[in-house]
Scaffold this motif. Sequence first.
Motif, PDB file in Angstrom:
ATOM      1  N   ILE A 110     -10.172 -10.934   1.561  1.00  0.00           N
ATOM      2  CA  ILE A 110      -9.217  -9.706   2.198  1.00  0.00           C
ATOM      3  C   ILE A 110      -9.522  -9.463   3.812  1.00  0.00           C
ATOM      4  O   ILE A 110     -10.531 -10.231   3.816  1.00  0.00           O
ATOM      5  N   LYS A 111      -8.397  -8.943   3.914  1.00  0.00           N
ATOM      6  CA  LYS A 111      -7.577  -8.453   5.445  1.00  0.00           C
ATOM      7  C   LYS A 111      -8.114  -7.076   5.806  1.00  0.00           C
ATOM      8  O   LYS A 111      -7.187  -6.282   5.030  1.00  0.00           O
ATOM      9  N   ALA A 112      -9.031  -6.248   5.820  1.00  0.00           N
ATOM     10  CA  ALA A 112      -9.357  -4.666   6.056  1.00  0.00           C
ATOM     11  C   ALA A 112     -10.537  -4.849   6.919  1.00  0.00           C
ATOM     12  O   ALA A 112     -11.461  -5.505   7.268  1.00  0.00           O
ATOM     13  N   ASN A 113     -10.464  -3.366   7.638  1.00  0.00           N
ATOM     14  CA  ASN A 113     -10.928  -2.868   8.291  1.00  0.00           C
ATOM     15  C   ASN A 113     -12.015  -1.910   7.683  1.00  0.00           C
ATOM     16  O   ASN A 113     -11.603  -1.592   7.074  1.00  0.00           O
ATOM     17  N   PRO A 114     -12.937  -2.161   8.562  1.00  0.00           N
ATOM     18  CA  PRO A 114     -13.835  -0.349   8.174  1.00  0.00           C
ATOM     19  C   PRO A 114     -13.191   1.074   7.418  1.00  0.00           C
ATOM     20  O   PRO A 114     -13.496   1.299   6.505  1.00  0.00           O
ATOM     21  N   ARG A 115     -12.611   0.662   8.178  1.00  0.00           N
ATOM     22  CA  ARG A 115     -12.084   3.148   8.329  1.00  0.00           C
ATOM     23  C   ARG A 115     -11.070   2.745   6.742  1.00  0.00           C
ATOM     24  O   ARG A 115     -10.924   3.881   6.209  1.00  0.00           O
ATOM     25  N   ALA A 119     -11.837 -11.674   4.805  1.00  0.00           N
ATOM     26  CA  ALA A 119     -12.125 -12.825   6.117  1.00  0.00           C
ATOM     27  C   ALA A 119     -12.810 -12.041   6.788  1.00  0.00           C
ATOM     28  O   ALA A 119     -13.096 -13.248   8.205  1.00  0.00           O
ATOM     29  N   GLU A 120     -13.077 -10.920   7.845  1.00  0.00           N
ATOM     30  CA  GLU A 120     -13.977 -10.762   8.811  1.00  0.00           C
ATOM     31  C   GLU A 120     -14.807  -9.924   7.823  1.00  0.00           C
ATOM     32  O   GLU A 120     -15.112  -8.674   8.347  1.00  0.00           O
TER      33      GLU A 120
END
Length: 261
Positions: free
Chosen positions: A161-166, A239-240
């Motif tokens: 999954i490509k996602a950032n904390p926000r 993913a990150e």
Amino acid sequence: MASVLRKLETLRSSGGEAAQHKFLIIGLPRSGTTYLMTLLNAHARISCEGEHYNPYAVIQGDHDDSHEAVVGRDSDPVGHMEQFFAQPQAAGVTHAGFKFMIGHNVRVLQQLEQMPDVTLIYVWRENRLAQVSSLMRAARDKNWAETEKQARKKRDPNLKIKANPRQISHRWHEYATFDHLFRGWLAARPNPRFTVEYREMFQPGFKEKICAKLGLEVDPAMESPLVKQNPNTIADRFAEPGPIRYYFKKIGYGGWLDDEL
């Protein structure tokens, strides 16, 4: 509404009667409501259907997304529910219910205030990171539930999954708020009710526990055909994972990164 009427006529012709006990499974997406629905539906004395008030379709044994069905339901949502509970059931079925997602139709919630005989089963998920990541993947893959056979056919089960904390923070706070407010509504109801947290459903003795709550003996045939769609270690879904690990540890929810079950 057409598919409901067809089923009603079929069961009437077979001499069925309305179930003696009514219930709803209520919760937010990715909280385990579908798993519980399929588990209960495997009991010989329970009929548990899908999301009758899904905005896109009337989901019973099938998906009726016709204009006639959706508009008919939404023009008279209370009548739709009353018709469901009044419909004859197959021989031996004493309990009938369906899955209702928080936010699908406010008039149904308002009507439930006048239906104290309906048992409310509220399902929630403590690990919001697991819940939101499951939502993101299901929305991306357009795959909301799967059996073991379907899981074997997936092209790339390890796709991250490509996602950032926000992005995650926005969604999990939204879900937590919905659940917090809903608990207040639920506590004020005179209905028989009980709460199920996601992990409880996979603990030994759960089938016996939920059957007892519904006043039934456990059915040895009770098994859900569904399998877990995502890695059990939540951080492995991304993913990150580095920024996500840092963020959730900093805000005090580092435990959400580890194994959920």
